[in-house]
Scaffold this motif. Structure first.
Motif, PDB file in Angstrom:
ATOM      1  N   GLY A 464      -8.258   4.157 -11.103  1.00 49.63           N
ATOM      2  CA  GLY A 464      -7.379   3.031 -10.823  1.00 49.63           C
ATOM      3  C   GLY A 464      -6.538   3.192  -9.581  1.00 49.63           C
ATOM      4  N   CYS A 465      -6.873   4.197  -8.748  1.00 57.58           N
ATOM      5  CA  CYS A 465      -6.081   4.474  -7.547  1.00 57.58           C
ATOM      6  C   CYS A 465      -6.991   4.580  -6.327  1.00 57.58           C
ATOM      7  CB  CYS A 465      -5.310   5.790  -7.703  1.00 57.58           C
ATOM      8  SG  CYS A 465      -4.302   5.931  -9.194  1.00 57.58           S
ATOM      9  N   SER A 466      -6.348   4.651  -5.172  1.00 51.34           N
ATOM     10  CA  SER A 466      -7.084   4.892  -3.940  1.00 51.34           C
ATOM     11  C   SER A 466      -7.645   6.312  -3.949  1.00 51.34           C
ATOM     12  CB  SER A 466      -6.160   4.717  -2.734  1.00 51.34           C
ATOM     13  OG  SER A 466      -6.715   5.305  -1.578  1.00 51.34           O
ATOM     14  N   PRO A 467      -8.908   6.511  -3.492  1.00 51.80           N
ATOM     15  CA  PRO A 467      -9.463   7.871  -3.410  1.00 51.80           C
ATOM     16  C   PRO A 467      -8.981   8.620  -2.176  1.00 51.80           C
ATOM     17  CG  PRO A 467     -11.088   6.294  -2.635  1.00 51.80           C
ATOM     18  CD  PRO A 467      -9.890   5.488  -3.071  1.00 51.80           C
ATOM     19  N   PHE A 468      -8.225   7.938  -1.321  1.00 49.59           N
ATOM     20  CA  PHE A 468      -7.730   8.551  -0.098  1.00 49.59           C
ATOM     21  C   PHE A 468      -6.366   9.185  -0.361  1.00 49.59           C
ATOM     22  CE2 PHE A 468      -9.957   4.561   1.466  1.00 49.59           C
ATOM     23  CZ  PHE A 468     -11.178   5.198   1.637  1.00 49.59           C
ATOM     24  N   ILE A 469      -6.299  10.492  -0.252  1.00 48.70           N
ATOM     25  CA  ILE A 469      -5.049  11.196  -0.520  1.00 48.70           C
ATOM     26  C   ILE A 469      -4.018  10.807   0.542  1.00 48.70           C
ATOM     27  CG2 ILE A 469      -3.944  13.464  -0.636  1.00 48.70           C
ATOM     28  CD1 ILE A 469      -6.559  14.551  -1.768  1.00 48.70           C
ATOM     29  N   GLY A 470      -2.868  10.313   0.072  1.00 43.21           N
ATOM     30  CA  GLY A 470      -1.813   9.898   0.982  1.00 43.21           C
ATOM     31  C   GLY A 470      -1.830   8.430   1.324  1.00 43.21           C
ATOM     32  N   ILE A 471      -2.808   7.677   0.786  1.00 43.60           N
ATOM     33  CA  ILE A 471      -2.910   6.244   1.064  1.00 43.60           C
ATOM     34  C   ILE A 471      -2.955   5.485  -0.260  1.00 43.60           C
ATOM     35  CG2 ILE A 471      -4.395   4.424   1.998  1.00 43.60           C
ATOM     36  CD1 ILE A 471      -5.237   6.311   4.185  1.00 43.60           C
ATOM     37  N   ASP A 511     -11.951  -1.153   0.628  1.00 45.11           N
ATOM     38  CA  ASP A 511     -11.999  -1.546   2.036  1.00 45.11           C
ATOM     39  C   ASP A 511     -11.092  -2.734   2.339  1.00 45.11           C
ATOM     40  OD1 ASP A 511     -13.391  -3.547   0.795  1.00 45.11           O
ATOM     41  OD2 ASP A 511     -15.259  -3.285   1.911  1.00 45.11           O
ATOM     42  N   SER A 512     -10.159  -2.997   1.427  1.00 47.83           N
ATOM     43  CA  SER A 512      -9.138  -4.023   1.659  1.00 47.83           C
ATOM     44  C   SER A 512      -7.920  -3.684   0.815  1.00 47.83           C
ATOM     45  CB  SER A 512      -9.663  -5.419   1.296  1.00 47.83           C
ATOM     46  OG  SER A 512      -9.973  -5.488  -0.082  1.00 47.83           O
ATOM     47  N   GLY A 513      -6.791  -4.214   1.195  1.00 47.38           N
ATOM     48  CA  GLY A 513      -5.558  -3.975   0.439  1.00 47.38           C
ATOM     49  C   GLY A 513      -4.997  -2.586   0.580  1.00 47.38           C
ATOM     50  N   LEU A 514      -5.436  -1.831   1.598  1.00 44.68           N
ATOM     51  CA  LEU A 514      -4.933  -0.477   1.810  1.00 44.68           C
ATOM     52  C   LEU A 514      -3.559  -0.527   2.481  1.00 44.68           C
ATOM     53  CD1 LEU A 514      -8.199   1.237   3.106  1.00 44.68           C
ATOM     54  CD2 LEU A 514      -7.209   1.408   0.819  1.00 44.68           C
ATOM     55  N   ILE A 515      -2.707   0.415   2.110  1.00 40.13           N
ATOM     56  CA  ILE A 515      -1.348   0.466   2.647  1.00 40.13           C
ATOM     57  C   ILE A 515      -1.170   1.787   3.375  1.00 40.13           C
ATOM     58  CG2 ILE A 515       1.107   0.377   2.103  1.00 40.13           C
ATOM     59  CD1 ILE A 515       0.356  -1.063  -0.495  1.00 40.13           C
ATOM     60  N   PHE A 528      -8.843   2.903   6.437  1.00 35.87           N
ATOM     61  CA  PHE A 528      -9.999   3.406   5.678  1.00 35.87           C
ATOM     62  C   PHE A 528     -10.576   4.648   6.350  1.00 35.87           C
ATOM     63  CE2 PHE A 528     -14.417   3.707   4.520  1.00 35.87           C
ATOM     64  CZ  PHE A 528     -14.507   3.247   3.217  1.00 35.87           C
ATOM     65  N   VAL A 529     -10.844   4.562   7.640  1.00 38.43           N
ATOM     66  CA  VAL A 529     -11.430   5.694   8.362  1.00 38.43           C
ATOM     67  C   VAL A 529     -10.483   6.887   8.350  1.00 38.43           C
ATOM     68  CG1 VAL A 529     -12.167   6.488  10.645  1.00 38.43           C
ATOM     69  CG2 VAL A 529     -12.902   4.251   9.805  1.00 38.43           C
ATOM     70  N   ALA A 530      -9.204   6.624   8.557  1.00 35.31           N
ATOM     71  CA  ALA A 530      -8.226   7.714   8.521  1.00 35.31           C
ATOM     72  C   ALA A 530      -8.177   8.359   7.142  1.00 35.31           C
ATOM     73  CB  ALA A 530      -6.851   7.194   8.916  1.00 35.31           C
ATOM     74  N   GLY A 531      -8.315   7.536   6.089  1.00 32.76           N
ATOM     75  CA  GLY A 531      -8.308   8.082   4.736  1.00 32.76           C
ATOM     76  C   GLY A 531      -9.484   8.994   4.466  1.00 32.76           C
ATOM     77  N   VAL A 532     -10.673   8.564   4.888  1.00 32.57           N
ATOM     78  CA  VAL A 532     -11.860   9.405   4.711  1.00 32.57           C
ATOM     79  C   VAL A 532     -11.704  10.707   5.494  1.00 32.57           C
ATOM     80  CG1 VAL A 532     -14.352   9.568   5.066  1.00 32.57           C
ATOM     81  CG2 VAL A 532     -13.346   7.411   4.290  1.00 32.57           C
ATOM     82  N   LYS A 533     -11.236  10.602   6.738  1.00 36.60           N
ATOM     83  CA  LYS A 533     -11.077  11.801   7.559  1.00 36.60           C
ATOM     84  C   LYS A 533     -10.050  12.761   6.960  1.00 36.60           C
ATOM     85  CE  LYS A 533     -12.533   9.966  12.045  1.00 36.60           C
ATOM     86  NZ  LYS A 533     -12.149   9.723  13.462  1.00 36.60           N
TER      87      LYS A 533
END
Length: 672
Positions: A464-471, A511-515, A528-533
């Motif tokens: 239920g959360c973003s998989p990007f740590i810190g996002i 891929d939308s609604g990211l903060i 998105f790209v920064a999160g993956v990196k």
């Protein structure tokens, strides 16, 4: 023309203004739930109902207390006679209808839990702990609408006690009703402030479902009682007040939407509108407005508004479920017309006779008998619900579909207490799967596959959360909980040694609604790209030498395997009803796959796995292989789905596991 009249004058103690409000409120709710797109804020009809209840109930109790004619037992008895008989009828009918519509055992179990919560008048607390009112999952909850009855019943329980205490203090201590009104204003402000702060502070479910945080709406109706009795508005001012009130309610009904934070300060619009309508409507009654709202259809709709509210939602839910999760406008209209017919029948066969009982002296002498009958009715309801939930209704003779097990709970989670010691042990080739709930669903089978390759696999997942740590995302179920999990993951990953990693998520959800946590504006692509990196960098610091990024799997039309079983039962095409069209999938997944490739373009130790050819041919992305479902629901892969994913992409997975490529051709497969 719908025209329903009550048999005696005693039964008709409220004004046509209240009739109008009831008709407007239930119409707004029906338009919103029907999904017609013309009243996206129709859910404020419940707020209007709360104001009406506060106006009628608080005013009645205060007047009866001051004339020493109030009886707690009489009050609870009359409220029970008014509410419980249709309430029991609809819940029992919902249970029986569920036998023929529901398929998944979890749905039967959920219906039983909803029944128990509703029988205890605690359904608002049940739903507050399970999902939000506007969440997609709420569309499959047949008794969701009873949350408002739970709030009202809790209000009925406590308000007589509170008013009795206040009246006692008024008579014994302060000697005047100015402090009574001051206390009402203070309680209104406190309840409203708590509601707004909870809703804006990440506790939106509590703000929406809990009675103390909705109490200000009832209090507003109660304070309107004083205004009506003590403020004599001139005819023109009365009409202007009424028009402003109606305009405020209509603006909320047509302007609000499910995407907004609710309740909030804006909830004052329908609440204030209802109060002003009552204040203005109780003035001169010879104007055109009162002639209009006294016509048959409005009065009739108001008379059956309670039963109509009770019936409409279960019928809409079952219509949506039976139609494979889709509710076209024509089907919604049919369900609501049926609800209207059932409401009329319920009024004539249940509510009307009950109203006669409420003024019957014989009935008053048999209060204990009636209350005992209600208690037995609730007990029988719970027993019937448990019996329905316990039976295996899913063994449908017309379907040969195998039901997969959900193994997400049986996993080696590094975020669990002692997870690093238990999961890592003394393994020499350790891998990590990192992602959202889809990583958790894929983990059990991937763990078995990794073991066959001589590797150990552990997991960290943020359901239920973003998989990007810190996002974070606007769609995060619990922002504070998501942030806590990500911080814990950072702390754990700083201490462990990992040889390889798998990044797995339903990227189309992210891929939308990211903060961004940066102090400057970034596009969704950049975030998105920064999160993956960032995730890749964190994994590299753990020592991961090989990283496989699993692309987004197709999203099915409806929950599998229950959709597949329903299609078999109806003799319909599995693909047409349950699978995803290949073109639609390509259009949806194109952006996230492109962004993933952009994120790893400079990474020599990472690769993206495009799974489109794994599950799709040139026409369909299928949710099944023969009689095995590839999904647990509409997006999470089952063990069989993960098996197919591995078998069709063996080289990529064996590369990340570190298995020697020279041995691949000698193995017949880890599942044989």
């Amino acid at each position: 023309m719908l025209r329903i009249q009550v048999e005696t004058k005693e039964m008709r103690s409220h004004s046509c203004t209240i009739d109008f409000l009831r008709a407007l409120a239930v119409t707004g709710v029906l338009l919103f739930h029907g999904g017609y797109g013309v009243a996206n804020g129709g859910f404020v009809g419940v707020d209007i109902f709360f104001v009406i209840s506060g106006y009628l109930i608080i005013g009645h109790i205060v007047e009866a207390k001051k004339s020493n004619q109030f009886s707690h037992l009489e009050f609870y008895y009359r409220r029970s006679l008014r509410i419980i008989p249709p309430y029991l009828l609809v819940i029992l009918s919902t249970l029986c209808l569920g036998i023929f519509v529901l398929i998944a055992p979890a749905d039967f179990n959920s219906l039983w839990k909803q029944t128990v919560a509703s029988a205890l008048m605690l359904s608002n607390h049940y739903f507050a702990n399970h999902q939000g009112y506007f969440d997609p999952a709420s569309e499959d909850q047949p008794l969701l609408h009873l949350w408002s009855l739970g709030v009202e019943e809790q209000f009925y329980v406590f308000v007589p006690l509170i008013i009795s205490t206040m009246c006692y203090a008024e008579a014994r201590i302060w000697r005047g009703d100015i402090w009574f009104r001051t206390a009402c204003v203070l309680m209104f402000i406190m309840s409203l402030a708590l509601c707004v702060s909870a809703s804006s502070g990440g506790y939106s479910n509590e703000a929406f479902f809990y009675m103390p945080l909705r109490g200000w709406e009832f209090i507003a109706g109660g304070m309107t009682t004083y205004a009506v009795r003590e403020i004599a508005l001139p005819p023109r001012l009365s009409q202007a007040t009424l028009c402003v009130g109606v305009a405020l309610m209509l603006s909320a009904i047509f302007w609000f939407s499910a995407e907004m934070t609710y309740p909030s300060v804006l909830t004052l619009l329908p609440v204030l509108g209802a109060c002003l309508t009552i204040l203005g409507g109780e003035g001169s009654r010879a104007d055109m407005f009162h002639r209009f709202i006294s016509i048959g259809p409005i009065a009739g709709l108001a008379t059956i508004s309670y039963s109509l509210y009770l019936w409409h939602w279960p019928l809409l839910v079952f219509a949506r479920i039976a139609n494979f999760g889709e509710l076209p406008v024509w089907l919604a209209a049919m369900a609501e017309v049926l609800a209207l017919c059932l409401a009329i029948l319920t009024y004539y066969l249940v509510e009307g006779p009950i109203k006669l009982l409420r003024i019957s002296q014989r009935a008053k002498r048999g209060r204990s008998v009636f209350l005992a009958c209600f208690g037995c009715g609730f007990a029988a309801l719970v027993a019937v619900g448990y019996g329905i939930a316990a039976r295996d209704w899913t063994a449908h003779e017309k379907s040969t579909m195998n039901v997969p097990l959900d193994e997400r709970s049986s996993s080696c989670d590094l975020l669990a207490p002692g997870g690093t010691d238990v999961c890592l042990g003394a393994h020499t080739n350790v891998g990590l799967i990192l992602g959202d709930s889809h990583a958790a669903a894929a983990y059990p089978q991937l763990h078995r596959i990794a073991q066959s390759a001589g590797a150990a696999l552990v997991k960290i997942s943020f359901g239920g959360c973003s998989p990007f740590i810190g996002i974070s995302r606007t769609a995060d179920l619990s922002p504070s909980d998501c942030s806590r999990k990500q911080k814990e993951a950072l702390e754990v990953l700083a201490k462990v040694k990992i040889d390889f990693a798998i990044l797995d998520a339903q990227w189309m959800f992210h891929d939308s609604g990211l903060i961004s946590n940066k102090g400057f504006e970034m596009t969704q692509h950049d975030i998105f790209v920064a999160g993956v990196k960032t995730d890749l960098e964190i994994l590299r610091r753990t020592g991961a030498k090989r990283i496989l990024v699993v692309g987004p799997v197709p999203l099915m039309k409806s929950a599998s395997p229950w959709c597949l079983m329903r299609a078999d039962a109806y003799g319909l095409s599995r693909d047409a009803r349950c699978s995803e069209n290949r073109i639609d999938y390509d259009n949806k997944a194109r952006q996230s796959i492109s962004w993933l490739r952009s994120a790893i373009s400079e990474e020599s130790q990472a690769t993206v796995l495009d799974v489109s050819s794994t599950f799709c041919d040139h026409v369909w992305c299928r949710a099944y292989v023969e009689n095995d479902a590839l999904y647990l629901d509409h997006s999470h892969l089952s063990s069989k789905g993960v098996e197919v994913l591995y078998e069709k992409n063996r080289r990529q997975f064996d590369w990340v596991f570190g298995r020697s490529l020279s041995t691949l051709n000698d193995r017949a497969g880890v599942f044989r």
